[in-house]
Motif scaffolding. Structure first.
Motif, PDB file in Angstrom:
ATOM      1  N   LEU A 165      42.842  10.288  77.104  1.00  0.00           N
ATOM      2  CA  LEU A 165      42.419   9.110  77.852  1.00  0.00           C
ATOM      3  C   LEU A 165      42.270   7.927  76.911  1.00  0.00           C
ATOM      4  CD1 LEU A 165      39.577  10.859  79.862  1.00  0.00           C
ATOM      5  CD2 LEU A 165      41.851  10.273  80.711  1.00  0.00           C
ATOM      6  N   ASP A 166      42.821   6.796  77.309  1.00  0.00           N
ATOM      7  CA  ASP A 166      42.564   5.576  76.560  1.00  0.00           C
ATOM      8  C   ASP A 166      41.086   5.265  76.733  1.00  0.00           C
ATOM      9  OD1 ASP A 166      43.061   3.293  75.055  1.00  0.00           O
ATOM     10  OD2 ASP A 166      43.478   2.096  76.829  1.00  0.00           O
ATOM     11  N   ARG A 167      40.470   4.683  75.761  1.00  0.00           N
ATOM     12  CA  ARG A 167      39.034   4.458  75.840  1.00  0.00           C
ATOM     13  C   ARG A 167      38.707   3.125  76.498  1.00  0.00           C
ATOM     14  NH1 ARG A 167      35.407   3.369  70.616  1.00  0.00           N
ATOM     15  NH2 ARG A 167      36.215   1.318  71.065  1.00  0.00           N
ATOM     16  N   ASP A 168      38.989   2.028  75.843  1.00  0.00           N
ATOM     17  CA  ASP A 168      38.564   0.706  76.294  1.00  0.00           C
ATOM     18  C   ASP A 168      39.269   0.301  77.581  1.00  0.00           C
ATOM     19  OD1 ASP A 168      36.905   0.537  74.111  1.00  0.00           O
ATOM     20  OD2 ASP A 168      38.353  -0.539  72.886  1.00  0.00           O
ATOM     21  N   SER A 197      39.906  11.030  73.411  1.00  0.00           N
ATOM     22  CA  SER A 197      40.069   9.589  73.537  1.00  0.00           C
ATOM     23  C   SER A 197      40.233   8.996  72.147  1.00  0.00           C
ATOM     24  CB  SER A 197      38.838   8.986  74.224  1.00  0.00           C
ATOM     25  OG  SER A 197      38.976   7.600  74.322  1.00  0.00           O
ATOM     26  N   SER A 198      41.051   7.955  72.053  1.00  0.00           N
ATOM     27  CA  SER A 198      41.283   7.297  70.769  1.00  0.00           C
ATOM     28  C   SER A 198      40.685   5.897  70.816  1.00  0.00           C
ATOM     29  CB  SER A 198      42.770   7.198  70.481  1.00  0.00           C
ATOM     30  OG  SER A 198      42.992   6.468  69.313  1.00  0.00           O
ATOM     31  N   PRO A 199      39.717   5.621  69.952  1.00  0.00           N
ATOM     32  CA  PRO A 199      39.152   4.270  69.923  1.00  0.00           C
ATOM     33  C   PRO A 199      40.182   3.237  69.486  1.00  0.00           C
ATOM     34  CG  PRO A 199      37.820   5.819  68.632  1.00  0.00           C
ATOM     35  CD  PRO A 199      39.090   6.511  69.018  1.00  0.00           C
ATOM     36  N   THR A 200      40.066   2.038  70.046  1.00  0.00           N
ATOM     37  CA  THR A 200      40.996   0.960  69.732  1.00  0.00           C
ATOM     38  C   THR A 200      41.028   0.649  68.242  1.00  0.00           C
ATOM     39  OG1 THR A 200      40.615   0.013  71.899  1.00  0.00           O
ATOM     40  CG2 THR A 200      41.568  -1.440  70.261  1.00  0.00           C
ATOM     41  N   LYS A 201      39.869   0.624  67.581  1.00  0.00           N
ATOM     42  CA  LYS A 201      39.846   0.265  66.172  1.00  0.00           C
ATOM     43  C   LYS A 201      40.671   1.230  65.336  1.00  0.00           C
ATOM     44  CE  LYS A 201      35.644  -2.352  65.842  1.00  0.00           C
ATOM     45  NZ  LYS A 201      34.424  -2.567  65.104  1.00  0.00           N
ATOM     46  N   VAL A 202      40.689   2.510  65.709  1.00  0.00           N
ATOM     47  CA  VAL A 202      41.519   3.471  64.983  1.00  0.00           C
ATOM     48  C   VAL A 202      42.982   3.169  65.245  1.00  0.00           C
ATOM     49  CG1 VAL A 202      42.176   5.902  64.788  1.00  0.00           C
ATOM     50  CG2 VAL A 202      39.754   5.269  64.954  1.00  0.00           C
TER      51      VAL A 202
END
Length: 63
Positions: free
Chosen positions: A7-10, A52-57
């Protein structure tokens, strides 16, 4: 075979660019969108691993 859901996070899992939070920089900035917790629990109960992968990463902004 292991099952996973990515899942995308933001904007998918949590609020972003709202009156409460611009971006998630710390746990206190996480505001789940409606029914997201319930949906993730249902995936987990069905044997899926939720990731989920955080945008900053993704943007290589992590120091």
């Amino acid at each position: 075979m292991n099952k996973a859901i990515f899942l995308d996070r933001d904007g998918v899992v949590n609020e972003v660019l709202t009156d409460r939070v611009k971006f998630v920089n710390k746990p206190a900035d996480v505001y789940l969108l409606p029914r997201v917790g319930e949906a993730i629990k249902r995936f987990n109960d069905a044997g899926f691993m939720s990731l989920s992968s955080p945008t900053k990463v993704a943007l290589d902004l992590v120091i």
